[in-house]
Design a protein around this motif. Structure first.
Motif, PDB file in Angstrom:
ATOM      1  N   ASP A   1       0.825  -1.220   0.000  1.00  0.00           N
ATOM      2  CA  ASP A   1       0.000   0.000   0.000  1.00  0.00           C
ATOM      3  C   ASP A   1       0.852   1.259   0.000  1.00  0.00           C
ATOM      4  OD1 ASP A   1      -2.291  -1.531   0.000  1.00  0.00           O
ATOM      5  OD2 ASP A   1      -2.456  -1.555   2.190  1.00  0.00           O
ATOM      6  N   ARG A   2       1.938   1.234   0.746  1.00  0.00           N
ATOM      7  CA  ARG A   2       2.776   2.431   0.863  1.00  0.00           C
ATOM      8  C   ARG A   2       3.541   2.701  -0.437  1.00  0.00           C
ATOM      9  NH1 ARG A   2       5.555   2.532   6.750  1.00  0.00           N
ATOM     10  NH2 ARG A   2       5.893   4.690   6.077  1.00  0.00           N
ATOM     11  N   PHE A   3       3.998   1.631  -1.081  1.00  0.00           N
ATOM     12  CA  PHE A   3       4.632   1.821  -2.389  1.00  0.00           C
ATOM     13  C   PHE A   3       3.615   2.386  -3.384  1.00  0.00           C
ATOM     14  CE2 PHE A   3       8.055  -1.377  -1.278  1.00  0.00           C
ATOM     15  CZ  PHE A   3       9.110  -0.498  -1.459  1.00  0.00           C
ATOM     16  N   ALA A   4       2.389   1.834  -3.344  1.00  0.00           N
ATOM     17  CA  ALA A   4       1.368   2.306  -4.272  1.00  0.00           C
ATOM     18  C   ALA A   4       1.081   3.791  -4.053  1.00  0.00           C
ATOM     19  CB  ALA A   4       0.102   1.478  -4.085  1.00  0.00           C
ATOM     20  N   LYS A   5       0.979   4.186  -2.805  1.00  0.00           N
ATOM     21  CA  LYS A   5       0.710   5.587  -2.490  1.00  0.00           C
ATOM     22  C   LYS A   5       1.867   6.467  -2.946  1.00  0.00           C
ATOM     23  CE  LYS A   5      -0.457   8.646   1.373  1.00  0.00           C
ATOM     24  NZ  LYS A   5      -0.684   8.717   2.838  1.00  0.00           N
ATOM     25  N   GLU A   6       3.076   6.029  -2.696  1.00  0.00           N
ATOM     26  CA  GLU A   6       4.256   6.814  -3.063  1.00  0.00           C
ATOM     27  C   GLU A   6       4.388   6.947  -4.571  1.00  0.00           C
ATOM     28  OE1 GLU A   6       7.479   9.153  -2.277  1.00  0.00           O
ATOM     29  OE2 GLU A   6       6.191   8.218  -0.761  1.00  0.00           O
ATOM     30  N   PHE A   7       4.001   5.862  -5.293  1.00  0.00           N
ATOM     31  CA  PHE A   7       4.166   5.876  -6.743  1.00  0.00           C
ATOM     32  C   PHE A   7       2.867   6.258  -7.472  1.00  0.00           C
ATOM     33  CE2 PHE A   7       7.474   2.279  -6.016  1.00  0.00           C
ATOM     34  CZ  PHE A   7       8.397   3.210  -5.582  1.00  0.00           C
ATOM     35  N   HIS A   8       1.869   6.704  -6.711  1.00  0.00           N
ATOM     36  CA  HIS A   8       0.608   7.152  -7.291  1.00  0.00           C
ATOM     37  C   HIS A   8      -0.032   6.048  -8.135  1.00  0.00           C
ATOM     38  CE1 HIS A   8       1.726  11.137  -5.926  1.00  0.00           C
ATOM     39  NE2 HIS A   8       2.873  11.033  -6.590  1.00  0.00           N
ATOM     40  N   ALA A   9      -0.104   4.872  -7.567  1.00  0.00           N
ATOM     41  CA  ALA A   9      -0.679   3.722  -8.267  1.00  0.00           C
ATOM     42  C   ALA A   9      -1.562   2.953  -7.303  1.00  0.00           C
ATOM     43  CB  ALA A   9       0.425   2.818  -8.802  1.00  0.00           C
ATOM     44  N   LYS A  10      -2.183   1.892  -7.834  1.00  0.00           N
ATOM     45  CA  LYS A  10      -2.953   0.996  -6.978  1.00  0.00           C
ATOM     46  C   LYS A  10      -2.039  -0.135  -6.506  1.00  0.00           C
ATOM     47  CE  LYS A  10      -7.340   1.879  -9.312  1.00  0.00           C
ATOM     48  NZ  LYS A  10      -8.458   1.282 -10.102  1.00  0.00           N
ATOM     49  N   PRO A  11      -2.355  -0.689  -5.321  1.00  0.00           N
ATOM     50  CA  PRO A  11      -1.493  -1.776  -4.817  1.00  0.00           C
ATOM     51  C   PRO A  11      -1.457  -2.955  -5.786  1.00  0.00           C
ATOM     52  CG  PRO A  11      -2.950  -0.967  -3.099  1.00  0.00           C
ATOM     53  CD  PRO A  11      -3.421  -0.326  -4.368  1.00  0.00           C
ATOM     54  N   ALA A  12      -0.316  -3.629  -5.802  1.00  0.00           N
ATOM     55  CA  ALA A  12      -0.155  -4.812  -6.660  1.00  0.00           C
ATOM     56  C   ALA A  12      -1.071  -5.928  -6.170  1.00  0.00           C
ATOM     57  CB  ALA A  12       1.294  -5.269  -6.645  1.00  0.00           C
ATOM     58  N   ARG A  13      -1.598  -6.708  -7.132  1.00  0.00           N
ATOM     59  CA  ARG A  13      -2.403  -7.871  -6.772  1.00  0.00           C
ATOM     60  C   ARG A  13      -1.466  -9.073  -6.728  1.00  0.00           C
ATOM     61  NH1 ARG A  13      -6.021 -11.192  -9.653  1.00  0.00           N
ATOM     62  NH2 ARG A  13      -5.558 -10.048 -11.558  1.00  0.00           N
ATOM     63  N   VAL A  14      -1.005  -9.380  -5.539  1.00  0.00           N
ATOM     64  CA  VAL A  14       0.024 -10.412  -5.376  1.00  0.00           C
ATOM     65  C   VAL A  14      -0.632 -11.769  -5.160  1.00  0.00           C
ATOM     66  CG1 VAL A  14       1.684  -8.789  -4.418  1.00  0.00           C
ATOM     67  CG2 VAL A  14       0.180 -10.036  -2.890  1.00  0.00           C
ATOM     68  N   PRO A  15       0.031 -12.865  -5.570  1.00  0.00           N
ATOM     69  CA  PRO A  15      -0.497 -14.211  -5.317  1.00  0.00           C
ATOM     70  C   PRO A  15      -0.610 -14.480  -3.816  1.00  0.00           C
ATOM     71  CG  PRO A  15       1.252 -14.269  -6.966  1.00  0.00           C
ATOM     72  CD  PRO A  15       1.253 -12.886  -6.392  1.00  0.00           C
ATOM     73  N   GLU A  16      -1.548 -15.328  -3.458  1.00  0.00           N
ATOM     74  CA  GLU A  16      -1.764 -15.649  -2.052  1.00  0.00           C
ATOM     75  C   GLU A  16      -0.514 -16.272  -1.439  1.00  0.00           C
ATOM     76  OE1 GLU A  16      -4.328 -15.076   0.049  1.00  0.00           O
ATOM     77  OE2 GLU A  16      -5.100 -13.804  -1.573  1.00  0.00           O
ATOM     78  N   ALA A  17       0.215 -17.046  -2.252  1.00  0.00           N
ATOM     79  CA  ALA A  17       1.410 -17.705  -1.725  1.00  0.00           C
ATOM     80  C   ALA A  17       2.437 -16.697  -1.236  1.00  0.00           C
ATOM     81  CB  ALA A  17       2.024 -18.608  -2.797  1.00  0.00           C
ATOM     82  N   TRP A  18       2.474 -15.529  -1.855  1.00  0.00           N
ATOM     83  CA  TRP A  18       3.434 -14.498  -1.439  1.00  0.00           C
ATOM     84  C   TRP A  18       3.131 -14.006  -0.023  1.00  0.00           C
ATOM     85  CZ3 TRP A  18       5.168 -10.582  -5.741  1.00  0.00           C
ATOM     86  CH2 TRP A  18       5.624 -11.298  -6.851  1.00  0.00           C
ATOM     87  N   LYS A  19       1.857 -13.987   0.302  1.00  0.00           N
ATOM     88  CA  LYS A  19       1.460 -13.422   1.592  1.00  0.00           C
ATOM     89  C   LYS A  19       1.874 -14.296   2.764  1.00  0.00           C
ATOM     90  CE  LYS A  19      -2.518 -11.113  -0.535  1.00  0.00           C
ATOM     91  NZ  LYS A  19      -3.992 -11.007  -0.582  1.00  0.00           N
ATOM     92  N   SER A  20       2.197 -15.533   2.495  1.00  0.00           N
ATOM     93  CA  SER A  20       2.599 -16.437   3.578  1.00  0.00           C
ATOM     94  C   SER A  20       4.110 -16.459   3.800  1.00  0.00           C
ATOM     95  CB  SER A  20       2.120 -17.864   3.270  1.00  0.00           C
ATOM     96  OG  SER A  20       2.712 -18.336   2.072  1.00  0.00           O
ATOM     97  N   ILE A  21       4.851 -15.683   3.001  1.00  0.00           N
ATOM     98  CA  ILE A  21       6.311 -15.656   3.153  1.00  0.00           C
ATOM     99  C   ILE A  21       6.670 -14.901   4.429  1.00  0.00           C
ATOM    100  CG2 ILE A  21       8.472 -14.837   2.123  1.00  0.00           C
ATOM    101  CD1 ILE A  21       7.157 -15.162  -0.615  1.00  0.00           C
ATOM    102  N   THR A  22       7.498 -15.508   5.247  1.00  0.00           N
ATOM    103  CA  THR A  22       7.921 -14.888   6.498  1.00  0.00           C
ATOM    104  C   THR A  22       9.229 -14.133   6.307  1.00  0.00           C
ATOM    105  OG1 THR A  22       9.189 -16.833   7.189  1.00  0.00           O
ATOM    106  CG2 THR A  22       6.841 -16.779   7.771  1.00  0.00           C
TER     107      THR A  22
END
Length: 1648
Positions: free
Chosen positions: A1612-1633
């Motif tokens: 979200d912060r990158f999207a705000k800084e770059f004046h874009a919408k947040p990336a739609r990342v795969p669910e598997a990415w969200k589980s990376i620690t």
């Protein structure tokens, strides 16, 4: 008669000691036996009495009668013969002799042959397979002890001449005494020093373990030699060798299959074949072995299958082999005109007289379809034996040798035949008029007649019951337990198909495993991104893989698999190996039956041309393969599953150790699963690492493989070369690759440079069985690339009759070799041409070899175009190939027509020569460096990944390559720093020499001096450049295989050396010019100072004269001095201030002089108002053709800000380091701006208006900064100010002179304070930066700056742990600024805790010592008696001219009117120097401003470290990843791993979402991006707008877990800084620690 025998034995002992033991307890004793025992007690060593005879049964005349009496009266009484169901049985022991008597004879023979230590059964198969100097370099046999192993080595190479090396002859001269005792056998002057070949074979089988026995029997069979069926032994009487013969598999074509062109393949032990036995009664003069040889090789060249008396060594006396039963087979080839018999038959040959081997004779009578008895005559004992055979007479055939003159002998034969009622059809009489060839033909007809009457045929496997009944040992009985276990596993097949059996018993290697393999390749070869994009597709594939592993985990292990693993786990090594043999035999037997049926069905469909069924049966043929390798594969997959699902119970953890032991025992291990085209990497890695541990880390490997078309003798070639037993024709279609380890002997390890030879056996390419299997061609390409990539030596096997297939194989191989060259692997290649037999073949085939090279060149050129390597045109560009030394002609394998043809001796010898030369070439290759198992595993992992990726040019992500490249970068940076230090040291000396040059000489002299110094330094730079190039060459000459992996970067590094040298040369010249400019700039001020200093000194001396006769107080003296000083300095002129802004503006206008923009600059009168505010980009700053959306405009503004910030820092650095202004500063500044603007135009379309505005802005900043430094320079060098500094010194001189006080100490103190101290501080400022860099690079955490990859790892690791979005943003968006700040902070941290103080103190101590030594040396040089302290100091300065600079003005002021002696002044100066050292020590120990100190240094450590790790400093135009190319001078920028483009501010044009794809993914596809000037540009054409970057087209490259985690964390912060919408990342990415992200970072930079 016994007394006469005893006397004979006593007489005989003088020739050869004998021992005769009494018969066993319970046996009748001969009459007068005590005399015999008394005589035998005198003999010291044991010999078999039977040795008094020769093999043919003849006796020397003097001993014949006595021997016959001895044999009858003594030995015969040990055997009790009785009648039992028509057969003969011996209740106690062998008829030949007692066990007690035979055993010493055996030991004596074994001792003579050097085999005693191996008896019984202690000679291991593995010891024969070891590669040692004997196996590499065969030497002539010079002693009997060498004979057995020489014979075995030849036999293991399937050399049919092995039997010719069993005896040694030496010629000697006899003495007169020897002549008296010479008999007919030694009359030729030759002494025989070895044994009968059959005795050697018997001894070897007695000493060999069961596995070596099998191997020996197999090799004997391949040589078409007879093999032991019954082996005589002392303890176990004799043994049925069914286990030893189990490995022999034969093929033949019965005549009833001729029309269908079918064949039979069967294990010779299980095959039911008619058996005909041949025995000898008494001393028959007809050689049955010769007759048998003629029967077996009747229609082919005569081959000595059985050893006979007329062969080399065949006439020697047999000591151990009487009672041996050999067997051989006649196998038809299906051709009437060549086959003696229409079906297979077995021929057994009993060695020795049947009277001495009644048990063996009885056995043969039981199991044979017919027994042929060879005899000359029949005596009383023989008559008794034959009468006992009345019930077996239907099987008996008598072969009588009619000598013609011995009518009594013939009558004795007729008599017994009448008694037995033997018909004429069972009698064959050889008349003297009939030769052996004609007689053997008659015997063949007799056998054919008998064969027609055969009702039942038996197999060797079914002879066990007969052997047990007769009391014979059976070697297979020792393996019953393992056999039962294997049969229990095998019995589970039942009536099911093999496919169904494998699904139920071996579920892990079923469809799930194959699907996993497909998914891995899909993941690596995504070509259609779809709507979701490549990362989402990868996520879906990974999810499916995860689910499949879970399904695999739930699979229950079958009972058969449990039994298999349990047996391997609990058995000792020998039992385990026996079990595996039984498994192999059972599965091979079953597979042969099933596959034969399938092949017949496939053959029918080929005739019917039914494509659908052809494809079906072809696949069934592949799926019906079943062997031990499938159970081993299942065991490995059980381990693989346990690791993948994180099973911590440890149930499978012991399996790799078992497999490692099996590898060391000589069992092959599946490397590549050919059914699924996949490698169980975790299993293979675990097994090989266990092996690595078991050998104590000594695991250097020479990897060798053979590639070729199916059925062209690849495995046979390896088997012959190394004596191994790779599957040649097991009846099954094996796929994939197997590895086999061969131990290298200790002495050969140094010669070969390895501890093991790793043989990789592969399936044949262009397999006919797989031709209709899907993806078979792709499979061949993958297999060839993989095994060639693993191998150090690749043998391309070419059968001359397969020209078309050869072309395909060469094409595959050339692609593989080319790919290996691209990644730095240089495999040695040999071409083996099979079936080339002519003596002159090498010369005659020169044209063919040249034609082959032409083909290879043509294929190489085509392959290079396909692989995008246009610079490669010839095969020799890829490999070190020699048309003479890399081609080998090998004759045909068979000598005649199989199946009765033996292996061609020429084949064995040619292969042996090839092996010898191959190992010599490899061992003598200085560039060859064997890889260890861990290195091989790393290489294998990356190589297999590249095979899956199908992109060798760009996708070879090998950790070994990365390590090798990183190590080279570390070395290169170290060499570069050493070069810089050396040049800097010399540059500092040159600068000091220029500074210390006489100020009173003209500018021309100074110019000459600086020109000389530039020349000296240029020569030194050239010398250092050559040294650095030599270091690089030496690095590539290292005997380190990994160095070769960086071969493709070699040119880049040489270019970098040139670039570094040029940079240093430019920097040196610029700095020397600046030193001269500064000296010139100071000269005017110094001239003014010198002029007024002279006036002041004159006035001082005048004032001293005026006050000489007065008595004035100190205050009055000061008052008079002040008046004088004011008067003398009243007119001291000031230095003129230059108009620096005007000068810079002039330079700026000159910069635009050829651009027609002067009108735009005319309104600019000065630079004072420029650069005071924030620079804002405007729409008129870019060409109208360029797009100016919000993102590109923001990027344009950032780029402008970056230029301004960078150049502002450059200006500040110049002002801090140089301390004055010169016009070249503004010229350098404008040049730097032009370089930045050139890049800006290509990226943003900036125009001339922008160029003018930004240059005005930067020049305004520079004008103010340069004006400040100019003003500081004027203030610092103002003549009046400088003179005022010395006013107090002149006052003290005046007062001391007036008072005539001793001013030596004060003068010394002043000299140290005003001359030496500034010089030391100046030297510290010049050298301290280098010392700080050295300190950091040698500290405990120096790895951070050892290479760019290490630096990137550390800085990114810190970012991850700090968890600061602002830091990530700055690192990505303002990379150079962030890195500079990070380095500066790191340097500050390293200089805490008095580190900087310690470095300064070390520097101080060094300088004080130098000055003290220079002062003492100068004092010693003043030997003329003069007391001139100025001369003393002058000499001291000459000694220090390259070390420090002492102000000449300060020196003259201090030494004004000095009245001291040189010794006194020197001593006081040294004392003052010590005081200075202590004073400065205190000052330096106080808290100091480290940042200020760093910024004032001539060499700023933070800048040097930044240049060290920055490289070129360029970033990917899409994802902003930094360039990884080594050095600074490379053709293209590149990065091996890119990050999601969203982090580089790129977004999807439709959704405005930040992109998660990688640059190579897009370059591979058809997507477009928006460019400011060109508009829409396809990614694949990116080079048209970003020509300086190279981005490989790779659909499979995946972002590391590190950047996945960062993007998800701050999406979200990158999207705000770059004046874009947040990336739609795969669910598997969200589980990376965070831990996984850190691991991903380590993997990216190959950090262990």
């Amino acid at each position: 008669m016994s007394g006469e025998l005893a006397s004979f034995l006593l007489h005989l002992s003088k020739r050869q000691p004998l021992t005769l033991l009494p018969p066993p307890t319970g046996r009748p004793r001969p009459s007068d036996a005590s005399n015999v025992e008394e005589a035998s007690a005198a003999f010291t060593s044991s010999r078999n009495v039977a040795s008094l005879r020769d093999t043919g049964g003849h006796h020397t005349p003097p001993t014949f009668r006595l021997y016959r009496e001895l044999e009858r009266e003594y030995l015969w009484l040990t055997c009790k013969v009785f009648k039992d169901k028509g057969g003969l049985r011996d209740h106690q022991t062998m008829a030949t002799m007692s066990t007690e008597g035979q055993y010493p004879v055996l030991l004596d023979v074994l001792s003579d042959l050097g085999l005693k230590q191996y008896y019984p059964n202690k000679l291991k198969l593995q010891s024969l397979l070891e590669v040692n100097q004997n196996s590499m370099n065969e030497k002539s046999v010079i002693s009997a002890e060498e004979v057995p192993f020489y014979y075995l080595r030849k036999l293991f190479k399937v050399n049919a001449g092995c039997r010719n090396y069993t005896q040694l002859f030496s010629r000697h001269e006899e003495s007169d005494d020897e002549l008296d005792s010479m008999d007919l056998y030694t009359a030729d002057g030759l002494s025989v020093t070895t044994v009968h070949p059959l005795d050697l074979i018997v001894c070897l089988f007695l000493c060999a373990d069961s596995f070596l026995q099998q191997e020996m029997a197999l090799k004997l069979s391949l040589c078409q030699f007879s093999v032991p069926l019954l082996l005589p032994h002392t303890n176990s009487q004799c043994t049925l060798m069914s286990w030893a013969l189990r490995e022999i598999v034969k093929e033949w074509c019965p005549h009833d299959l001729c029309e269908s062109k079918g064949f039979v393949e069967d294990n010779i032990v299980q095959a039911e074949i008619a058996l005909f036995s041949f025995v000898r009664l008494q001393n028959c003069s007809l050689s049955k072995s010769q007759i048998l040889n003629q029967i077996l090789s009747r229609d082919q060249q005569n081959h000595n299958i059985f050893i006979h008396r007329d062969m080399e060594g065949g006439a020697l006396p047999r000591k151990m082999s009487n009672g041996l039963v050999e067997v051989s087979w006649f196998l038809p080839c299906g051709k009437e005109n060549m086959d003696t018999f229409r079906e297979p038959i077995a021929l057994a040959n009993l060695r020795g007289d049947i009277c001495e081997s009644l048990m063996q004779f009885n056995f043969l009578c039981e199991v044979s379809n017919a027994v042929f008895v060879f005899l000359d005559m029949v005596e009383e004992k023989e008559e008794t034996i034959l009468n006992a055979l009345h019930d077996a007479k239907s099987k008996l055939h008598f072969v009588v040798n009619n000598k013609g003159s011995h009518t009594e002998d013939l009558m004795s034969v007729k008599k017994i035949l009448r008694k037995l009622d033997i018909g004429k059809n069972s009698i064959e009489i050889k008349n003297p008029r009939v030769n052996s060839a004609e007689f053997s033909k008659r015997l063949c007809e007799t056998i054919k007649t008998s064969l027609r009457d055969v009702k039942t045929r038996t197999s060797i496997a079914n002879m066990h019951k007969t052997a047990d009944k007769l009391g014979l040992a059976v070697d297979e009985n020792k393996t019953v337990e393992q056999k039962n276990t294997a049969e229990a596993i095998m019995s589970r097949i039942g009536l099911r198909t093999i496919q169904d059996f494998k699904k139920q018993q071996l579920p892990l290697q079923g469809e799930h495993w194959k699907r996993l393999s497909e998914l891995e390749k899909e993941e690596c070869r995504i070509s259609n991104f779809g709507i979701e994009g490549v990362e989402h597709q990868k996520a879906q594939i990974q999810e499916e893989k995860k689910n499949i592993w879970e399904l695999q985990k739930r699979q229950k292990m079958s009972q058969g698999m449990q039994d298999f693993i349990a047996t391997l786990s609990t058995s000792n090594k020998e039992e385990r190996n026996v079990f595996l043999k039984w498994m192999k035999f059972q599965f091979n037997t079953h597979s042969r039956d099933k596959l034969t049926s399938l092949r017949n069905k496939l053959k029918e469909q080929w005739q019917k041309k039914n494509a659908k069924l052809i494809k079906k049966f072809s696949q069934d043929l592949v799926d019906s393969s079943l062997g031990v390798e499938h159970y081993m594969r299942e065991m490995g997959l059980n381990y693989e599953v346990s690791v993948h699902v994180g099973d911590s119970t440890g149930k499978m953890c012991h399996l790799p150790a078992i497999a490692a032991e099996m590898l060391l025992d000589g069992h092959p291990l599946e490397l590549l699963d050919g059914d699924a085209s996949n490698i169980p990497e975790k299993w293979v890695t675990a097994v090989l690492m266990e092996l690595h541990k078991k050998v104590g880390g000594r695991s250097r490997l020479l990897v060798l493989t053979v590639l070729g078309v199916q059925s062209t003798g690849k495995s046979t070639l390896l088997n012959t070369m190394f004596g191994v037993q790779l599957a040649v024709s097991s009846g099954r279609c094996t796929r994939g690759a197997y590895m086999l380890f061969l131990k290298v002997g200790d002495h050969a390890q140094q010669e070969l440079g390895c501890d093991f030879i790793l043989l990789i056996d592969t399936e044949g390419l262009k397999s006919s069985d797989l031709a209709h299997v899907e993806d078979s061609y792709e499979h061949d390409n993958q297999l060839a690339t993989f095994v060639i990539g693993l191998s150090d030596v690749a043998i391309i096997n070419i059968a001359m009759e397969n020209a078309n297939e050869m072309t395909d194989v060469l094409q595959i191989a050339v692609h593989a070799f080319l790919r290996m060259k691209q990644i730095g692997k240089r495999t040695i290649c040999h071409f083996v041409h099979q079936n080339v037999a002519e003596v002159s073949a090498h010369n005659k085939t020169l044209t063919e070899r040249q034609h082959l090279l032409d083909k290879l060149n043509e294929m190489t050129k085509i392959a290079a175009e396909m692989e995008r390597q246009p610079g490669i045109h010839r095969f020799t560009d890829v490999l070190d190939y020699d048309i003479e030394n890399n081609n080998w002609n090998i004759p045909g394998l068979w000598h005649g027509t199989p199946p009765m043809a033996p292996v061609n001796i020429g084949y064995s010898e040619a292969v042996s020569d090839f092996k010898k030369n191959l190992l010599e070439i490899t061992g003598g290759n200085n560039q060859f460096e064997a890889s260890t198992i861990p290195e091989l595993l790393e290489w294998m992992s990356s190589l297999w990944k590249s095979v899956k990726y199908e992109n060798f040019i760009f996708s070879f992500r090998n950790t070994l390559v990365a390590h090798a490249y990183d190590n080279l970068c570390k070395e290169f940076l170290q060499w570069e720093w050493e070069m810089q230090k050396e040049i800097f040291s010399r540059q500092t000396a040159a600068e000091l020499e220029i500074v210390n040059a006489n100020n009173e000489v003209g500018l021309e002299t100074w110019n000459s001096l600086i020109t000389a110094k530039k020349t000296e330094l240029a020569q030194e730079i050239e010398l250092q450049q050559k040294k650095m190039e030599e270091k690089l060459l030496d690095y590539y000459r290292k005997r380190d295989r990994n160095v070769k992996l960086t071969e493709r970067y070699k040119t880049d590094f040489f270019n970098s050396i040139t670039s570094v040298s040029n940079e240093i040369r430019h920097s040196v010249n610029a700095k020397l010019d600046r030193v001269l400019d500064l000296k010139i700039a100071k000269k005017k001020a110094l001239d003014i100072q010198q002029e007024y200093r002279g006036r002041i000194e004159e006035r001082v001396m005048k004032l001293l004269g005026d006050c000489k006769d007065t008595r004035l107080s100190d205050d009055q003296l000061r008052e008079e001095f002040d008046k004088m000083w004011a008067s003398a300095t009243i007119n001291v002129p000031a230095l003129k201030e230059e108009d620096i802004p005007a000068s810079i503006l002039t330079q700026l206008k000159k910069n635009f002089s050829n651009r027609n923009v002067n009108e735009e600059l005319q309104h600019v009168q000065d630079l004072q108002g420029c650069g005071t505010g924030t620079f804002k980009t405007r729409h008129d700053h870019v060409d109208p053709l360029y797009a100016t959306d919000r993102d590109t405009w923001a990027d344009f503004q950032r780029y402008a800000d970056d230029i301004i910030n960078t150049e502002r820092q450059f200006v500040i650095d110049q002002t801090q380091s140089m301390g004055y202004y010169r016009e070249s500063f503004s010229r350098d500044l404008l040049r730097r701006i032009d370089e930045s603007l050139n890049k800006c135009y290509s990226r943003h379309g900036s125009n001339t208006t922008f160029e003018i505005d930004i240059k005005l802005h930067i020049c305004g900043i520079a004008a103010r900064e340069f004006l400040k430094i100019h003003q500081r320079f004027l203030l610092k060098n103002d003549p009046r100010t400088q003179l005022e500094k010395h006013k107090n010194q002149y006052l003290m001189d005046f007062m001391d002179l007036y008072k005539q006080t001793d001013h030596c100490q004060r003068k010394a103190n002043d000299f140290v304070q005003f001359c030496v101290k500034p010089a030391i501080e100046d030297y510290m400022n010049r050298t301290l930066g280098i010392d700080i860099v050295d300190h950091i690079l040698s500290s405990c955490d120096s790895m951070q700056f050892s290479s760019r990859s290490c630096f990137q790892y550390n800085i990114q690791k810190e970012l991850l742990l700090k968890d600061d979005f602002a830091a990530f943003l700055k690192y990505i968006s303002q990379y150079e600024m962030y890195v500079k700040e990070w380095i500066f902070a790191h340097v500050l941290e390293k200089l805490q805790d008095n580190t900087l103080c310690k470095l300064k103190l070390r520097n101080l101590k060094l300088n004080v010592n130098k000055i003290s030594k220079a002062l003492k040396r100068a004092l010693k040089k003043q030997s003329d008696g003069t007391e001139s302290i100025p001369n003393l100091i002058h000499e001291m300065r000459l000694f220090l001219i390259k070390d420090i600079t002492i102000s000449e003005q300060a020196e003259k002021c201090v030494l004004f009117q000095i009245k001291s002696t040189m010794n006194s002044f020197t001593q006081k100066c040294i004392a003052s120097l010590n005081w200075l050292k202590e004073t400065l020590h205190v000052e330096l120990s106080d808290t100091e401003d480290i940042p200020e100190t760093l910024n004032k240094l001539a060499v700023k450590p933070q800048d040097e470290l930044f240049k060290r790790i920055l490289g070129c400093g360029q970033q990917c135009p899409f994802c902003k990843i930094s360039c990884e190319a080594g050095g600074k001078n490379h053709e293209k920028h590149y990065a091996s791993v890119h990050r999601p483009q969203g982090l580089g501010k790129w977004r999807k044009s439709v959704t405005e979402e930040l992109s998660i794809c990688l640059c190579p993914n897009y370059v591979h596809g058809t997507r477009s991006f928006r460019h400011q000037r060109e508009g829409s540009v396809q990614y694949r054409d990116y080079s048209t707008v970003f020509s300086d970057w190279y981005i490989p087209p790779d659909a499979t490259m995946e972002a590391s877990d590190y950047w996945k985690f960062v993007l998800v964390r701050y999406n979200d912060r990158f999207a705000k800084e770059f004046h874009a919408k947040p990336a739609r990342v795969p669910e598997a990415w969200k589980s990376i620690t965070k831990e996984q992200a850190l691991k991903g970072l380590k993997d990216t930079f190959n950090i262990c």
